[in-house]
Scaffold this motif. Sequence first.
Motif, PDB file in Angstrom:
ATOM      1  N   SER A  74       0.816  -1.219   0.000  1.00 44.64           N
ATOM      2  CA  SER A  74       0.000   0.000   0.000  1.00 44.64           C
ATOM      3  C   SER A  74       0.844   1.261   0.000  1.00 44.64           C
ATOM      4  N   THR A  75       1.919   1.248   0.770  1.00 49.95           N
ATOM      5  CA  THR A  75       2.673   2.484   0.960  1.00 49.95           C
ATOM      6  C   THR A  75       3.594   2.819  -0.204  1.00 49.95           C
ATOM      7  N   ASN A  76       4.137   1.840  -0.898  1.00 47.33           N
ATOM      8  CA  ASN A  76       5.039   2.138  -2.008  1.00 47.33           C
ATOM      9  C   ASN A  76       4.350   2.951  -3.109  1.00 47.33           C
ATOM     10  N   PRO A  77       3.180   2.552  -3.596  1.00 44.93           N
ATOM     11  CA  PRO A  77       2.512   3.386  -4.611  1.00 44.93           C
ATOM     12  C   PRO A  77       2.147   4.769  -4.072  1.00 44.93           C
ATOM     13  N   PHE A  78       1.795   4.821  -2.795  1.00 39.95           N
ATOM     14  CA  PHE A  78       1.451   6.102  -2.182  1.00 39.95           C
ATOM     15  C   PHE A  78       2.638   7.054  -2.206  1.00 39.95           C
ATOM     16  N   LEU A  79       3.807   6.549  -1.827  1.00 41.73           N
ATOM     17  CA  LEU A  79       5.014   7.376  -1.822  1.00 41.73           C
ATOM     18  C   LEU A  79       5.358   7.865  -3.228  1.00 41.73           C
ATOM     19  N   ILE A  80       5.164   7.020  -4.212  1.00 47.71           N
ATOM     20  CA  ILE A  80       5.415   7.420  -5.593  1.00 47.71           C
ATOM     21  C   ILE A  80       4.482   8.563  -5.987  1.00 47.71           C
ATOM     22  N   CYS A  81       3.224   8.479  -5.585  1.00 51.13           N
ATOM     23  CA  CYS A  81       2.262   9.552  -5.889  1.00 51.13           C
ATOM     24  C   CYS A  81       2.684  10.865  -5.238  1.00 51.13           C
ATOM     25  N   ILE A  82       3.157  10.803  -4.011  1.00 51.79           N
ATOM     26  CA  ILE A  82       3.606  12.012  -3.317  1.00 51.79           C
ATOM     27  C   ILE A  82       4.802  12.620  -4.048  1.00 51.79           C
ATOM     28  N   LEU A  83       5.755  11.766  -4.440  1.00 47.98           N
ATOM     29  CA  LEU A  83       6.922  12.255  -5.177  1.00 47.98           C
ATOM     30  C   LEU A  83       6.519  12.892  -6.504  1.00 47.98           C
ATOM     31  N   LEU A  84       5.585  12.251  -7.203  1.00 48.14           N
ATOM     32  CA  LEU A  84       5.095  12.812  -8.473  1.00 48.14           C
ATOM     33  C   LEU A  84       4.414  14.158  -8.258  1.00 48.14           C
ATOM     34  N   ASN A  85       3.598  14.239  -7.228  1.00 46.58           N
ATOM     35  CA  ASN A  85       2.912  15.495  -6.931  1.00 46.58           C
ATOM     36  C   ASN A  85       3.921  16.603  -6.656  1.00 46.58           C
ATOM     37  N   ASN A  86       4.951  16.307  -5.870  1.00 44.81           N
ATOM     38  CA  ASN A  86       5.971  17.294  -5.573  1.00 44.81           C
ATOM     39  C   ASN A  86       6.692  17.753  -6.842  1.00 44.81           C
ATOM     40  N   LYS A  87       6.964  16.804  -7.719  1.00 52.11           N
ATOM     41  CA  LYS A  87       7.664  17.133  -8.972  1.00 52.11           C
ATOM     42  C   LYS A  87       6.788  17.992  -9.877  1.00 52.11           C
ATOM     43  N   VAL A  88       5.524  17.621 -10.017  1.00 55.17           N
ATOM     44  CA  VAL A  88       4.587  18.389 -10.852  1.00 55.17           C
ATOM     45  C   VAL A  88       4.403  19.779 -10.280  1.00 55.17           C
ATOM     46  N   THR A  89       4.232  19.879  -8.980  1.00 54.92           N
ATOM     47  CA  THR A  89       4.052  21.183  -8.321  1.00 54.92           C
ATOM     48  C   THR A  89       5.277  22.055  -8.530  1.00 54.92           C
ATOM     49  N   SER A  90       6.439  21.449  -8.393  1.00 51.27           N
ATOM     50  CA  SER A  90       7.689  22.177  -8.590  1.00 51.27           C
ATOM     51  C   SER A  90       7.811  22.692 -10.023  1.00 51.27           C
ATOM     52  N   MET A  91       7.425  21.869 -10.980  1.00 47.63           N
ATOM     53  CA  MET A  91       7.491  22.271 -12.391  1.00 47.63           C
ATOM     54  C   MET A  91       6.526  23.414 -12.682  1.00 47.63           C
ATOM     55  N   LYS A  92       5.339  23.377 -12.080  1.00 46.19           N
ATOM     56  CA  LYS A  92       4.341  24.422 -12.320  1.00 46.19           C
ATOM     57  C   LYS A  92       4.775  25.751 -11.705  1.00 46.19           C
ATOM     58  N   ASN A  93       5.520  25.683 -10.605  1.00 49.28           N
ATOM     59  CA  ASN A  93       5.949  26.906  -9.918  1.00 49.28           C
ATOM     60  C   ASN A  93       7.156  27.558 -10.585  1.00 49.28           C
ATOM     61  N   ASN A  94       7.820  26.844 -11.479  1.00 47.39           N
ATOM     62  CA  ASN A  94       9.007  27.415 -12.151  1.00 47.39           C
ATOM     63  C   ASN A  94       8.681  28.024 -13.469  1.00 47.39           C
TER      64      ASN A  94
END
Length: 94
Positions: A74-94
Amino acid sequence: MAFRFEELEIWQLAIAYTNSIYLICKTFPKEELFSLQDQLKRCAASIAANIAEGSGASSRKTFVITLIFQLSQSTNPFLICILLNNKVTSMKNN
């Protein structure tokens, strides 16, 4: 409480965690409604579901082994989603 798993502190924490994730997901942009947001909600809910499933084990040892396996699933896919969200958010803010 009607079921054995409802008495488990870890299950109660998982439910509280799931509620927190649902609240966090409400802050996501609308374009994430059916992708990342949906995946995060399903991952969070599966943690509590996996604990409930494991609580039906025939012995304490089997329950612990089941918990370790199910929680890692359960937690491995969840962590991947969090990492993806952080990356997408970072890209949108730049």
